[in-house]
Enzyme design. Structure first.
Site: not given
Ligand code: BG6
Length: 520
Positions: A67, A201-202, A264, A360
């Site tokens: 934006r 999903d990373h 994850h 966390k």
């Molecule tokens: C993200 C979450 O998808 O994954 C975060 O939104 C989390 O809250 C993170 O900290 C963890 O990913 P990584 O790769 O840092 O372990």
């Protein structure tokens, strides 16, 4: 505990492939929400790594969309991000060249006229660079904009172009419960065919996560014992020391179950539990994952526990409790910790509990999978070495360290030398990724971006998978929403989480493994 290092011989290393040979066709990558952190910290550094490895096509362009009324300063900001987060040198000539491929287009996500302007701009770039019509739209905005962006792209004919192809990458969270995920799927699939949709999903971009399949199916010795006859239980931990890091408003609506467990952790669980796919192709792999998720019976609410951190110490530093974080309700009922006991009702896993926990502000950052094997049927040696920190002979434990200290270790009992008795001491055989293959500066998005550009959906979620995992967790989320926990906060920052989580395993005569990380 003694550790035996497993190393890779130099002659083996020369066999290690240095990259993929597949190079995508010319195209334009359009990133929506490009002024956010993800683009600068992860996406652009990953794209630059791909450029350094000559894995991007020559005719390639990146258009940031957001934006804010930005101009050339966007390119400069991305350049600075690449230097900061990719390890690139500011004077790298490849960086100059790469930066020439970056531009910016301001757009209000809900304004159809702006999309007409975007279409014209993409056509202009396409013509100038001889691209040929291919577009990859990456939605890195807040989730409430996903559906509107997709609909607007559809309305402008950008989803099903007459010339070239289009695809869309959608970041998480994909919905916030079953109903919203279904609704989003309906809206997305009304515009893009499922083959054009890449739900990211990373975690699946992490080398150690991909290695789970290699470990299980490129080696012959693990699969025969990978079942209820030999495995006692499985623990999957995603522990973070970080808090919500300024993302209070997002996290207040999400909580640990939505943020990490539904996506994850379910991916990790499926890779541990799935049957051998017939090939490493999207359809095969995704079908086997889905079978695992569908075999999980609904979780009794007593097998799901939650927690929220109060103030405490992380690495010797005082940190605030969750309710004192910026833009968080001081009476918040959002969970920052979740733990579950699941079962998988199929031939391989019947009766084997899977324990999952994510939180966390825990004691240590560690994402690990541990597979605890059963004890031998007869313990003929019962003397524990005086040095061993245990009361009984410990069963074999296979630990897969997803991060940090990426690697795999196997614990077994060994005879302590020189003593006259058959004293048993647990030792570890350890494989360390960095020692074996060197340090990697990749952040996981390289692989996923490349696969999306190549149209390979193997590491992306299918519509059915997303809905199945939401179906499992929605009743728990509803039950939790209906009853605000009176005991929050119920764990100190810097601890291993709430007591109720320990009780979850104690009921089964087990306990969480808290000595996570690589053993020195
Ligand atoms: C993200 C979450 O998808 O994954 C975060 O939104 C989390 O809250 C993170 O900290 C963890 O990913 P990584 O790769 O840092 O372990």
């Amino acid at each position: 505990m003694t550790t035996i290092q497993m190393s890779v011989r130099p002659e083996d290393l020369s066999q290690v492939p240095t990259g993929q040979e597949r190079i995508p066709e010319a195209g334009i990558l359009v990133i929506f929400g490009a002024s956010g952190d993800l683009t600068k910290r992860k996406l652009l550094p990953a794209l630059f790594h791909l450029r350094q490895a000559d894995l991007l096509p020559k005719q390639f362009s990146i258009v940031g969309v957001a934006r804010r009324p930005l101009g050339d300063e966007f390119r400069e900001d991305m350049r600075a991000g690449i230097v900061e987060f990719s390890g690139a040198k500011a004077d790298d000539p490849k960086l100059d060249d790469f930066a020439q491929h970056i531009s910016y287009f301001p757009l209000k996500f809900d304004d159809p006229a702006d999309y007409a302007g975007l279409k014209t701009e993409l056509e202009r770039i396409d013509k100038e660079r001889g691209i040929g019509g291919k577009r990859l739209f990456y939605l890195a905005t807040a989730p409430e904009f996903f559906a509107g962006i997709v609909e607007n792209l559809g309305a402008q004919g950008m989803a099903q172009p007459e010339k070239g192809q289009a695809a869309v990458v959608i970041e998480k969270p994909f919905g916030h419960d079953l109903e919203s995920a279904r609704d989003l799927n309906r809206k997305v699939n009304a515009v893009f065919h499922e083959e054009q949709v890449f739900r990211i999903d990373h975690y699946l971009g992490k080398e150690t996560v991909q290695n789970l399949l290699v470990f299980r199916f490129a080696n012959g010795i693990f699969e025969p014992i990978w079942n209820r006859n030999y495995i006692d239980h499985v623990q999957i931990t995603a522990a973070e020391t970080l808090g919500v890091e300024g993302r209070g408003p997002f996290y207040e609506k999400a909580g640990a179950l939505r943020d990490v467990v539904q996506n994850h952790m379910m991916e990790l669980l499926s890779l541990v539990a799935l049957e051998p796919p017939s090939s490493f192709e999207a359809e095969s792999v995704r079908r086997e994952k889905l079978k695992v998720w569908r075999a999980i019976p609904s979780v009794p609410i007593t097998n799901a526990v939650r927690g929220q951190y109060g103030p405490g110490l992380i690495d010797g530093q005082h940190v605030a409790g969750y309710r004192d974080e910026e833009r968080v309700d001081p009476e918040s009922g959002t969970e920052t910790y979740a733990a579950l006991r699941l079962e998988i009702e199929n031939w391989r896993w019947a009766g084997v509990p899977f324990y999952l926990r994510a939180g966390k502000r825990l004691k240590k950052r560690a994402t690990e999978i541990s597979i605890q094997f059963k004890q031998p049927p007869l313990l003929i040696f019962d003397r524990i070495a005086a040095t061993a920190a245990c009361q009984v002979i410990q069963p074999n434990l296979l630990t897969i360290r997803i991060q940090p200290d990426e690697g795999i270790s196997l614990r077994f009992g060994a005879k302590v030398p020189t003593t006259p008795n058959m004293d048993v001491c647990p030792v570890n055989m350890d494989f360390d990724y960095e020692k074996a293959f060197g340090k990697s500066s990749a952040n996981g998005y390289e692989r996923l971006l490349l696969d999306a550009m190549l149209g390979d959906q193997t590491l992306f979620s299918h519509r059915d998978g997303v809905e199945t995992t939401w179906a499992l967790y929605t009743p728990i989320l509803e039950a939790w929403a209906a009853k605000k926990p009176e005991v929050f906060p119920n764990y100190f920052a810097g601890s291993w989480g709430p007591e109720c989580s320990d009780h979850l395993l104690e009921k089964d005569g087990k306990s969480w493994r808290n000595d996570l990380g690589r053993k020195a």
